[in-house]
Enzyme design. Structure first.
Site, PDB file in Angstrom:
ATOM      1  CG  ASP A 313      63.520  27.142   6.323  1.00 12.92           C
ATOM      2  OD1 ASP A 313      63.211  28.200   6.331  1.00 12.92           O
ATOM      3  OD2 ASP A 313      64.235  26.605   6.992  1.00 12.92           O
ATOM      4  CG  ASP A 571      83.136   3.997 -42.334  1.00 16.28           C
ATOM      5  OD1 ASP A 571      82.399   3.666 -43.187  1.00 16.28           O
ATOM      6  OD2 ASP A 571      83.212   3.000 -41.352  1.00 16.28           O
TER       7      ASP A 571
END
Length: 1456
Positions: A313, A571
């Site tokens: 479509d 860290d």
């Protein structure tokens, strides 16, 4: 004719990167200044058009050919705009950035900020009006109190701002006007958004709208047109205007077929059957007017229905299907729209989802498919098909063709059917289009197989890989395991770091488990590639293994991917700090997050959360004990690497790294029952060919599964496995507690320990054919190959699925690290020398005895069974002794043997679910450190301690030390007139600075409180170094980059020789059975004796003086050794010693000599001394008492208290009799005593501690509330401390202040001072003066006198340390009168009572040894030591004093 793309030309064709480092960050109050500064900067670069929109975005493509070309101007514009976008974001503060989170271009950011901050809105006007009024009152000498200012602002706000008013009123302390303004602006933005929001529903499948007043042709198919994702044709429907249109043209006859009655020659709007809907339509239009945004679709014809037929479509904006099975991913539709068909009626939308269409080379995705049950055709939106899949569609009269937009290669060709363009689907593809031909499983099963991912991720995997789903219309049921194990806080914002290739950034972090695993693993380390988010996981037994693990990981990935690691982000943990030298040698950058700021390493932290949550969910779902967490976590990482993530546009890390999709068909539910083929392991032909095992994961070095046989603990690696995913063996097995060393219990489990995990990474796949693999699977004793090519039949197990891992997915490469050997574990032999450790039945076989033919190693720790303790302690036998000397008591074994489990040991069989059955302990609360948790686990008596072999071993070590030191002789009891001192055991758990357990310590101490002065002892003394001396020596060592070593003398008091005759009873638990009435005559000092510290000090001092040390006169616990230019400082605090110096050779020689003379435990560097955490960084040394603070908060149940900004409130003032007297002041006194020690590194607490100490004899509830406020202040600043900066100038100066008559009870003044050696705060004090003074000058003058005394002592100490000051010390005083008295020789009768202080200071000043200088009150740092201050003033002075959270990370300067 020039196209639009050719008309737009960029002014500046060079890509410029604007430097905005000097631009002030935008806040909610400085927009006008900021905007002028930024606009001028970009105008200078000729880039201002990107801000105001005068340089528009060119079209993405140019050209008129069928295949458009990429517009180079668009690419250049987009790159420049992104650079400007990033630069502007960097110049915006974090509090303002959420306001522009939706902006995608620099112009959108600029316009958004202008609308928010440049408009004369109510919030801006309110702020300016009130601030102006407050400033005018202040200039007139009538300043308004802050609380009144806040009240005036809030009472003038309208009702729309009531939520803001309520939030501010709920706070304990009113916020600043700036913060109030920010909240008003945020509220105002929300109100504007609510008023101006426009709801635009979705549009779908625009085909027709029935209107009798239009002549628009409704046939949108059949023309020879080209559609691709670059057409500019609008797909939205525009409603016609009311009334009729004047059109003189003759309408053309309609040649199509009616969509209502299927008759050719008229359209649907002129169909006779349409009149029956006319009345209904008119009524509906009158009550519910049509909106152009409403989804619409064609009314399907009454043709034979096929759910797999799809129609193209070209006018549709959404895909529509009526078959739920066409959707592989679906969710309920939450919008309020319906689909309108051609006759004007509406059809409801119930779901939305995704689908896929097959082509010759690839599948085409259909996204946002609307499920409309009552429609009779499946519609494909050409527009969405082209834009989603980058394809073009060409329509011809009898066919259509789909082409790849980039290459132009045809992907599919279809033909028309019934004058419609129908997508071709072969009969063999009709079933496989949307569902897999293999057996289907429910959503819940796939949810469990994939490791319990989120619903969005689950649906994405099912949709993109077309997984077979049973009953797709059923929603995923709520998973209780996910709710239990995946609860979390609000996430932090994402990082701005970007990467362009694998291994460019590697994020790493270590996770610690509170439960020791079945294989004795306590930690795991992860390495996460930032570019692909691929994760590698290695289990660890100790954190120190991180360095070796990273070296192995680096070699593995760099060799596999032929690229080098660029940056490691971690860290500041010690396990990563030791990697710095290695990383620098290999050219790898090392970025670290600031201390105690895990948010900066957010990628690793979030990965931890993801792994742990998924792992715990896997364990919970299969009822597997938590001691198996390494297996569950490895499976979790295995699945995480294969699950799509939104960060990679719904690609999986595996696909991003290896370029191929993972194989999901081999996945099975963790912990489910499985049956591996075990025929090669059988000893005879009649044994079972398989055993029920638990599925524990996937082999990464072989294409096989890991299967655990629970009764024997053997882990099989097999390719031929049958699975029953509905059964979970662990859920039907009764378990005792964990076999880990940390969780032993009196009840023994009835199941054995298991094999250890390999040392290879648990989650490292790689493409095949990389070389020979190391085989770690169990092999049969006699078979040359553990695998069989014959497929196992599954006919006897209809409910199970037989599975073999696919070989299409990459497997792990060979690992060069150590591999587990296939040797059975040799059980340790139990020693029978200790009666407590004897096995009650040594000849009985143990169920934990390993199978001698087992190809896998057994766990090195078997489950202990400690016999029930008796009421009396069994004493070791003493060997024979002579009459002149008492032999040593027998020591406890240093390593207690392992006791095998009795086969008849009782097992918990009741049905109640307990944590003990799962082998876990109650989770720790926030900041719950080991000391607070283990406070009740430390034994109080020797009877309790002897029940635990760890305490028993510690007691044995203490007795061995006493015997080896010849501390006592065992002699008959003395006459009754002689005091016999008792003794007792003190049990303590020693912890590291991070709260982890270090060791168990048992100390034998004498009950010295029974000694009588003059009879049992004469003099007492304890060698305690002054805190000022410690800070001075550490400051000098840091400034001169000297090494600082920390020593701990083992059993220091036992080194001292007693001169007094002291008798002590025998140690509890070690009484000589042959001579129980004998006593110990002490030769050496022992802990607890009054004279023990002095005896130890004499022993140590005598030795140090003999080797050349000089005892300091200023501080007797300081010793200095000087040889030429070499110098060594030694500080003694009882049995803890700090030593530093400028000569490393002499320092090592001194340490070796001390170790030979005393039993010394040496630490590599200073890290934890007297409860003080010392963290040394290149910029200096940070001293804090973080763990001590957290222990204090845990002991007082204040860990979760709401923090406050200041330790004491400015009002009301505390008085002696305010409030109600506490019934028991013990706890108050204990907490204040703890705070006094905490002030060692916290000068900001000095005044509060001094003030609260004045009420210890009779505290009230007001004093208790003030004490709780100090604890609340500590709850917000547990890691604050002082920072000793490197590169310090050794100049001495001090700040002196006094609060005249500040105590309303007796009007005695409070004086305070703080002394600095350069920038280092080394001494501070806050205390009341001795008497009442009559003027502020007198109070300040006495404070200066006290400060000068401290300076004089410090100068003497510096002289003994060999440090000469270039300038005389300076005292800063903010009282002009006191400054003049110190500098001028003035004396009169009003100063008689302070004559001594006057003469003392005058002599110091006149001799040039001291200077007193006036300083402004705003710069008087000692002000915080004499009175409570407001929040702003207190925080300002605390920062200037040097109390900071963490040391400067990049060479920052500590401003004083």
């Amino acid at each position: 004719m020039a196209t639009h793309a050719e008309e737009i030309v960029l002014v500046n064709t060079n890509i410029l990167n604007v430097n905005m480092s000097n631009v002030t960050k935008l806040t909610s109050t400085n927009y006008l200044m900021w905007s002028r500064q930024v606009h001028a900067l970009f105008d200078g670069y000729e880039l201002a058009g990107f801000l105001d929109g005068s340089t528009p975005m060119p079209p993405a493509t140019i050209g008129t050919d069928a295949v458009p070309r990429v517009n180079p101007d668009y690419t250049r514009w987009r790159r420049q705009d992104k650079l400007i976008y990033s630069a502007i974001l960097g110049a915006i503060s974090m509090s303002v950035q959420p306001a522009v989170s939706r902006a995608t271009t620099a112009a959108q950011i600029w316009e958004t900020l202008r609308k928010i901050y440049a408009n004369p809105s109510y919030g801006h006007v309110t702020q300016l009006r009130f601030i102006t009024r407050f400033d005018q009152l202040a200039l007139l000498g009538k300043p308004m109190d802050h609380d009144e200012q806040v009240e005036r602002v809030l009472e003038n706000l309208p009702d729309d701002y009531k939520p803001v008013i309520d939030q501010i009123a709920a706070k304990d302390t009113p916020p600043s006007l700036t913060e109030i303004h920010e909240r008003l602006i945020n509220r105002e933005s929300k109100l504007l958004a609510l008023n101006s929001a426009e709801v635009v529903p979705i549009t779908a499948n625009v085909v027709t709208h029935r209107n009798t007043n239009t002549n628009r042709n409704q046939n949108n198919r059949g023309d020879n047109r080209n559609y691709n994702n670059n057409n500019n044709r609008s797909n939205s429907w525009q409603p016609s205007s009311s009334g009729s249109r004047s059109d003189n043209r003759q309408p053309k006859p309609y040649l199509g077929r009616c969509q209502i009655c299927s008759v050719q020659g008229h359209s649907a709007k002129r169909c006779p059957q349409l009149h029956q809907f006319q009345s209904t339509t008119n009524q509906q239009q009158s009550t519910s007017p049509f909106t152009p945004w409403q989804p619409r679709a064609n009314l399907a014809v009454n043709s034979p229905y096929n759910a797999n037929n799809w129609l193209l479509d070209s006018g549709a904006t959404h895909h529509i299907t009526s078959d739920f099975n066409n959707l592989s991913f679906h969710q309920p539709y939450t919008g309020g729209d319906d689909v309108m068909i051609a006759d004007g009626s509406t059809i409801p939308i119930t779901h939305t989802g995704s689908a896929s269409l097959p082509t010759s080379s690839r599948s085409l995705d259909l996204n946002k498919v609307l499920y409309v049950p009552n429609i009779h055709k499946n519609l494909i939106s050409v527009y969405r098909l082209c834009n989603t899949n980058r394809v073009s569609v060409e329509f011809f009269p009898a066919s259509f063709q789909v082409k790849d937009l980039n290459t132009g290669v045809p992907l599919l060709q279809g033909k028309t059917k019934d004058e419609l363009y129908e997508w071709p689907i072969a009969s063999s593809q009709a079933v496989s289009m949307f569902a897999s031909p293999c057996s289907k499983a429910t959503h819940s099963s796939w949810h469990s197989r994939l490791g319990h991912p989120s619903l969005a991720i689950l649906n994405s995997v099912i949709s993109n890989h077309s997984l077979p789903v049973l009953n797709p219309s059923h929603k995923l049921l709520s998973c209780s395991d996910c709710f239990i194990n995946k609860s979390h806080k609000v996430p932090f914002s994402n990082s701005t770091i970007t990467s362009s290739k694998p291994l460019e950034y590697i994020y790493s972090d270590v996770w610690s488990s509170p439960i020791l695993s079945i294989d004795n693993y306590r930690y795991y380390v992860i390495f996460v590639d930032h570019f692909t988010r691929y994760t590698w996981l290695y289990p660890l037994k100790q954190k120190s293994q991180v360095k070796d693990t990273f070296i192995i990981f680096k070699s593995l990935v760099e060799n596999r991917f032929q690229t080098r690691i660029g940056t490691l982000y971690s860290d500041n943990g010690g396990e990563f700090v030791v990697l710095r030298d290695y990383l620098s040698q290999h050219g790898i950058s090392h970025f670290t997050s600031p201390p105690h700021t895990p948010e900066h390493n957010g990628l690793s932290e979030r990965k931890h959360r993801h792994i742990v949550e998924m792992g715990l969910t896997l364990l919970s779902h299969a009822s597997v004990p938590k001691t198996y967490w390494p297996y569950a976590f490895s499976v979790a990482v295995y699945l995480i690497n294969r699950l799509p993530t939104p960060l990679l546009q719904l690609q999986s890390p595996f696909q991003k790294l290896f370029g191929q999709p993972p194989n999901y068909e081999k996945l099975k539910v963790f912990g489910c029952a499985c049956y591996p083929w075990l025929r090669p392991y059988n000893r005879h032909k009649l044994e079972d060919k398989s055993k029920q095992c638990a599925f524990m994961g996937y082999s990464l070095t072989q294409s096989a599964y890991l299967c655990l046989h629970i009764p024997t603990g053997r882990l099989y690696t097999s390719r031929h496995v049958q699975f029953d995913e509905r059964c979970f063996p662990f859920s039907t097995t009764n378990f005792g507690v964990s076999t880990s060393q940390e969780q032993r219990s009196d009840s023994a489990p009835n199941w054995p320990s298991h094999t250890t995990l390999p040392t290879t990474p648990l989650v490292l796949p790689a493409p095949p054919c990389l070389g020979p693999h190391l085989d770690t699977s169990p092999r049969p004793p006699s078979s040359p190959s553990p695998l069989c090519t014959t497929q196992v039949s599954s006919s006897n197990l209809p409910s199970s699925s037989i599975s073999s891992p696919s070989s299409s997915e990459p497997t792990a490469p060979s690992h060069n690290g150590p591999q587990p050997t296939a040797q059975p574990h040799q059980t340790q032999n139990s020693n029978s020398n200790s009666p407590i450790l004897n096995n009650p039945n040594p000849n009985s076989p143990s169920p934990n005895s390993p199978n001698q033919n087992s190809p896998l190693p057994q766990s090195p720790i078997s489950s202990p069974h400690i016999p029930t303790p008796s009421t009396s302690i069994s004493e070791p036998n003493s060997p024979s002794s002579s009459s002149t000397s008492t032999p040593p008591l027998p020591p406890v074994l240093p390593a207690p043997p392992i006791i095998q489990v009795n086969a008849q040991a009782p097992v918990n069989t009741h049905s109640m679910a307990t944590r003990a059955k799962d082998g876990i302990r109650k989770p720790n609360q926030k900041y719950s450190y080991a000391t607070s948790l283990a406070a009740n686990s430390e034994p109080r008596t020797a009877i309790q301690a002897m029940k635990d072999d760890r305490w028993r071993q510690a007691m044995g070590s203490e007795i061995n030390a006493q015997i080896g030191n010849h501390t006592w002789d065992l002699v008959p009891p003395p006459p009754p007139s002689v005091t016999i001192v008792g003794c007792r055991w003190i049990f303590t758990k020693k912890f590291n600075s991070d709260g982890s357990l270090n060791r168990y310590k048992a100390r034998l101490v004498a009950k010295g409180y029974n000694q009588r002065p003059g009879l049992d002892y004469a003099e007492t003394f304890s060698p305690v170094i002054k805190s000022t001396s410690i800070r001075i020596v550490l400051g000098v060592a840091v400034d001169r980059s000297w090494p600082i070593r920390q020593l701990d003398v083992n059993n220091a008091f036992l080194q001292g020789t007693l001169t007094d005759e002291v008798y002590m009873s025998q140690p509890p638990g070690f009484v000589d059975k042959d001579r129980p009435d004998y006593v110990c005559r002490l030769r050496k000092a022992i802990y607890g004796l009054k004279q023990a510290p002095r005896a130890w000090y004499v022993e140590l001092r005598t030795y140090l003086l003999t080797v050349g040390f000089v005892n300091s006169i200023s501080d007797t616990s300081l010793f200095v050794l000087q040889r030429g230019r070499s110098i060594i400082y030694m500080l003694v605090y009882v049995d803890d010693i700090l030593i530093t110096g400028n000569d490393t050779v002499l320092l090592k020689h001194t340490l070796d000599a001390l170790s030979q003379r005393f039993s010394v435990k040496e630490h590599e560097d200073l890290h934890y001394f007297l409860g003080i955490e010392a963290k040394r960084v290149p910029q200096g040394l940070h001293l804090s008492q973080r763990r001590y603070t957290l222990d204090l908060l845990a002991r007082t149940n204040m860990l979760t208290a709401k923090p406050v900004a200041t330790p004491m409130a400015t009002s009301p003032k505390l008085t002696l009799h305010s409030g109600t007297k506490l019934p028991d002041p013990t706890e108050y006194r204990g907490i204040v005593g703890s705070l006094q020690y905490l002030a060692f590194t916290r000068p900001d607490l000095s005044y509060a501690v001094n003030r609260l100490s004045q009420y210890m004899h009779m505290p009230t509830d007001d004093h208790w509330n003030a004490l709780k406020r100090v604890l609340r202040y500590l709850a917000g600043t547990p890691d604050h401390g002082i920072f000793l900066k490197k590169g310090n100038t050794l100049s001495l100066h001090a700040y002196s202040d006094a609060d005249w008559a500040g105590d309303t009870d007796d009007y005695v003044s409070t004086n305070g001072y703080i002394v600095y050696l350069g920038h280092h705060p080394i001494s501070w004090s806050s205390k009341k003066q001795k008497g009442v003074v009559r003027s502020s000058t007198e109070a300040e003058y006495r404070s200066v006198a006290n400060t000068s005394s401290e300076l004089q002592w410090i100068c003497s100490l510096l002289t003994e340390l060999g440090i000469q000051l270039s300038h005389p010390p300076v005292i800063y005083c903010d009282n002009v009168g006191a400054t003049y008295l110190c500098a001028n020789p003035v004396f009169h009768s009003r100063m008689k009572h302070i004559a001594l202080d006057y003469h003392f200071i005058r002599n110091q000043v006149q001799s040039g040894a001291l200077r007193v200088v006036h300083v402004s009150t705003h710069d008087q740092l000692a002000d915080t030591l004499t009175k409570p201050l407001s929040r702003v003033a207190f925080q300002n002075f605390s920062r200037k004093i040097g109390v900071i959270k963490v040391p400067p990370s990049c060479g920052g300067v500590l401003r004083i």
